[in-house]
Design a protein around this motif. Sequence first.
Motif, mmCIF file in Angstrom:
data_model
loop_
_atom_site.group_PDB
_atom_site.id
_atom_site.type_symbol
_atom_site.label_atom_id
_atom_site.label_comp_id
_atom_site.label_asym_id
_atom_site.label_seq_id
_atom_site.Cartn_x
_atom_site.Cartn_y
_atom_site.Cartn_z
ATOM 1 N N GLN A 386 28.900 -10.559 107.278
ATOM 2 C CA GLN A 386 29.469 -11.519 108.224
ATOM 3 C C GLN A 386 30.625 -12.290 107.571
ATOM 4 O OE1 GLN A 386 26.253 -14.045 109.475
ATOM 5 N NE2 GLN A 386 25.485 -12.588 111.005
ATOM 6 N N LEU A 387 30.432 -12.720 106.327
ATOM 7 C CA LEU A 387 31.477 -13.462 105.623
ATOM 8 C C LEU A 387 32.715 -12.602 105.422
ATOM 9 C CD1 LEU A 387 32.505 -15.923 104.063
ATOM 10 C CD2 LEU A 387 31.341 -15.045 102.030
ATOM 11 N N ALA A 388 32.511 -11.338 105.053
ATOM 12 C CA ALA A 388 33.651 -10.438 104.858
ATOM 13 C C ALA A 388 34.438 -10.270 106.158
ATOM 14 C CB ALA A 388 33.173 -9.085 104.333
ATOM 15 N N LEU A 389 33.731 -10.181 107.274
ATOM 16 C CA LEU A 389 34.403 -10.047 108.568
ATOM 17 C C LEU A 389 35.134 -11.338 108.929
ATOM 18 C CD1 LEU A 389 34.921 -8.258 111.042
ATOM 19 C CD2 LEU A 389 32.835 -9.256 112.072
ATOM 20 N N PHE A 390 34.516 -12.472 108.674
ATOM 21 C CA PHE A 390 35.168 -13.768 108.914
ATOM 22 C C PHE A 390 36.498 -13.848 108.165
ATOM 23 C CE2 PHE A 390 35.891 -17.751 106.605
ATOM 24 C CZ PHE A 390 36.243 -18.604 107.639
ATOM 25 N N GLU A 391 36.493 -13.406 106.914
ATOM 26 C CA GLU A 391 37.711 -13.480 106.108
ATOM 27 C C GLU A 391 38.831 -12.621 106.688
ATOM 28 O OE1 GLU A 391 36.173 -12.364 102.310
ATOM 29 O OE2 GLU A 391 35.568 -14.411 101.778
ATOM 30 N N GLU A 392 38.457 -11.570 107.418
ATOM 31 C CA GLU A 392 39.463 -10.683 107.993
ATOM 32 C C GLU A 392 39.966 -11.152 109.351
ATOM 33 O OE1 GLU A 392 40.911 -8.068 106.506
ATOM 34 O OE2 GLU A 392 39.755 -8.676 104.735
ATOM 35 N N VAL A 393 39.084 -11.711 110.176
ATOM 36 C CA VAL A 393 39.467 -11.963 111.572
ATOM 37 C C VAL A 393 39.661 -13.435 111.924
ATOM 38 C CG1 VAL A 393 38.282 -9.860 112.295
ATOM 39 C CG2 VAL A 393 37.080 -12.056 112.456
ATOM 40 N N ALA A 394 39.141 -14.356 111.104
ATOM 41 C CA ALA A 394 39.175 -15.767 111.501
ATOM 42 C C ALA A 394 39.826 -16.688 110.483
ATOM 43 C CB ALA A 394 37.750 -16.250 111.787
ATOM 44 N N GLU A 395 39.647 -16.402 109.203
ATOM 45 C CA GLU A 395 40.081 -17.354 108.168
ATOM 46 C C GLU A 395 41.552 -17.743 108.312
ATOM 47 O OE1 GLU A 395 40.865 -17.092 103.393
ATOM 48 O OE2 GLU A 395 38.873 -16.501 104.104
ATOM 49 N N HIS A 396 42.436 -16.771 108.490
ATOM 50 C CA HIS A 396 43.867 -17.048 108.534
ATOM 51 C C HIS A 396 44.286 -17.810 109.789
ATOM 52 C CE1 HIS A 396 43.362 -13.269 110.750
ATOM 53 N NE2 HIS A 396 44.487 -13.562 111.391
ATOM 54 N N LYS A 397 43.396 -17.924 110.765
ATOM 55 C CA LYS A 397 43.699 -18.627 112.010
ATOM 56 C C LYS A 397 43.252 -20.093 111.992
ATOM 57 C CE LYS A 397 43.361 -14.371 114.735
ATOM 58 N NZ LYS A 397 42.647 -13.679 115.842
ATOM 59 N N LEU A 398 42.625 -20.526 110.907
ATOM 60 C CA LEU A 398 42.123 -21.909 110.812
ATOM 61 C C LEU A 398 43.261 -22.823 110.356
ATOM 62 C CD1 LEU A 398 38.658 -21.159 109.158
ATOM 63 C CD2 LEU A 398 39.139 -21.577 111.581
ATOM 64 N N TRP A 399 44.175 -23.144 111.259
ATOM 65 C CA TRP A 399 45.358 -23.932 110.899
ATOM 66 C C TRP A 399 45.016 -25.406 110.708
ATOM 67 C CZ3 TRP A 399 49.913 -22.124 109.344
ATOM 68 C CH2 TRP A 399 50.955 -23.048 109.190
ATOM 69 N N GLN A 400 44.347 -25.985 111.684
ATOM 70 C CA GLN A 400 43.947 -27.391 111.555
ATOM 71 C C GLN A 400 42.728 -27.490 110.630
ATOM 72 O OE1 GLN A 400 45.800 -29.779 112.590
ATOM 73 N NE2 GLN A 400 47.188 -28.479 113.779
ATOM 74 N N PRO A 401 42.540 -28.636 109.971
ATOM 75 C CA PRO A 401 41.445 -28.772 108.996
ATOM 76 C C PRO A 401 40.090 -28.426 109.614
ATOM 77 C CG PRO A 401 42.924 -30.668 108.903
ATOM 78 C CD PRO A 401 43.341 -29.868 110.086
ATOM 79 N N THR A 402 39.421 -27.469 108.993
ATOM 80 C CA THR A 402 38.142 -26.991 109.518
ATOM 81 C C THR A 402 37.170 -26.719 108.374
ATOM 82 O OG1 THR A 402 39.305 -25.895 111.352
ATOM 83 C CG2 THR A 402 37.012 -25.255 110.965
ATOM 84 N N PHE A 403 35.985 -27.301 108.460
ATOM 85 C CA PHE A 403 34.919 -26.981 107.524
ATOM 86 C C PHE A 403 34.120 -25.802 108.087
ATOM 87 C CE2 PHE A 403 35.308 -31.577 106.369
ATOM 88 C CZ PHE A 403 35.537 -31.412 105.009
ATOM 89 N N ILE A 404 34.021 -24.723 107.323
ATOM 90 C CA ILE A 404 33.116 -23.625 107.656
ATOM 91 C C ILE A 404 31.830 -23.872 106.876
ATOM 92 C CG2 ILE A 404 32.744 -21.142 107.597
ATOM 93 C CD1 ILE A 404 34.868 -22.044 109.597
ATOM 94 N N ILE A 405 30.699 -23.891 107.569
ATOM 95 C CA ILE A 405 29.451 -24.346 106.950
ATOM 96 C C ILE A 405 28.372 -23.261 107.022
ATOM 97 C CG2 ILE A 405 29.967 -26.758 107.480
ATOM 98 C CD1 ILE A 405 27.977 -26.562 109.820
#
Length: 519
Positions: A386-405
Amino acid sequence: MTQNHHSSPQANGQATDGSQPAQDENQIMAERRHKLAEIRRQQGQAFPNNVNPSHRAEPLHERYKDHSRETLETEHVQVSLAGRIMLKRVQGKASFLTIADATGRFQLYLNDEGVGEEAHQMAKHWDMGDLIEAKGVLFKTMKGELSLRCSSLRLVAKSLRPLPDKFHGLHDTEMRYRQRYLDLMVNAESKHVFLTRSKALTAIRHFMAEHGFLEVETPMLHPIPGGAAAKPFVTHHNALHQEMFLRIAPELYLKRLLVGGFERVYEVNRNFRNEGLSPRHNPEFTMMEFYAAYTDYQWMMSFTEQIIRQAAMVTTGSAVLTYAGQTVDLEKPFERLTIAQAIARHAPEIKPEDLQNKQALSGLLRQHGIDANKPPLSHAGLGALQLALFEEVAEHKLWQPTFIIDYPVEVSPLARASDANPEITERFELFITGREIANGFSELNDPEDQADRFNRQVAAKEAGDEEAMYFDADYIRALEFGMPPAGGCGIGIDRLIMLLTDSASIRDVILFPALRRED
């Protein structure tokens, strides 16, 4: 200040209007070495060190900018300045020089009457880049520019190499990184970046002190690399006859201090990771790691948010920034999302049920060029996929400050597991402009659980994961004495400065970034 004092082509070694070809740099250096030889012959000491200017450029401008010409004439303000010649204009019996010191630029006026005919003639042969000392009185020109009417001046360091053409500047990116001294000399924007960096670090240190944190220093040479999942640099200690590792993180040493009784500690630390280069990665980088007893990851998220907001306010005057042409709002409370929530928001085409299926996750990763059957994912569980997929599809889109928990246990070997769900940890990562800025968690203080996590990391390393951790027996011994419940966090200082200065590359905010050795 007036910015239109054209240097002579002869002094600068370059044509200023394009009508004459630039001189060969070797020829320029030969001419300057000849001048230096003449100075040595005539004066003996060509590089004096008894230079002690009484004033600096910018404070002088600030103090006397509102004084009238008449007031300055009556006050007869005596000043001595030292700096590098950046502009030069010769007008027969009078000359204007503009020098730069650490604070800014200042114009000098000299003529035969003020400094003497011989000294004036010598000054006419000085070159752009030469360092000089000037003494005299302040006055304002007819155009109202604060200047120094020189009564004496001397050369204090001869520049043997020519400065870049002032009309074209220094724009070669690799040269700017490799010859940072030259970049700082001629590019005001670069100088501003590093002044901002220093200001931000000072602000952070003040903030930490105000909240009861003790600044400490821990080793940079480690017998066992630990505190992060990364490939270390390896060296050898001759006297101890043992292999040593450059620090990849100070975490385990800082938590040993919690065991020892220091309840709030932090370190601004240099870390070294034997990894690739990119706009976000340099093998040598700066972090600020901090740990507080009797707190948890919720407290750490709030405190981290405060640190970053305070750094922005002190350095830029606002908590609302512009980065790469887009707004970044640090004023609002930072959003908090789980990995699954972030994927659902930024890749809504992915079905929620697929996130709970290893085979489906492997297929989704394959679409992004990642083979889950190869290390480091060959033995990964559901959470790591799940984390590997997050890094590919979502991480680069977190422009405004966001805590992933709520990160999975298998990728968080030092974080405390959630009491409500033992498969996840009380961990967060902060993302801004699509980049990780900070990583923190509730600390794991159960020595038996930590030993088991280390053993799993050792198994992963044996299976081919080069970045997996080693077993640190001394750290386990420290935990066996009892470590208070605590929270900890590491903030990437370089990436934070990138944000505060609107810099595109990490190399823009590191004074001397890693480069391939020159041939």
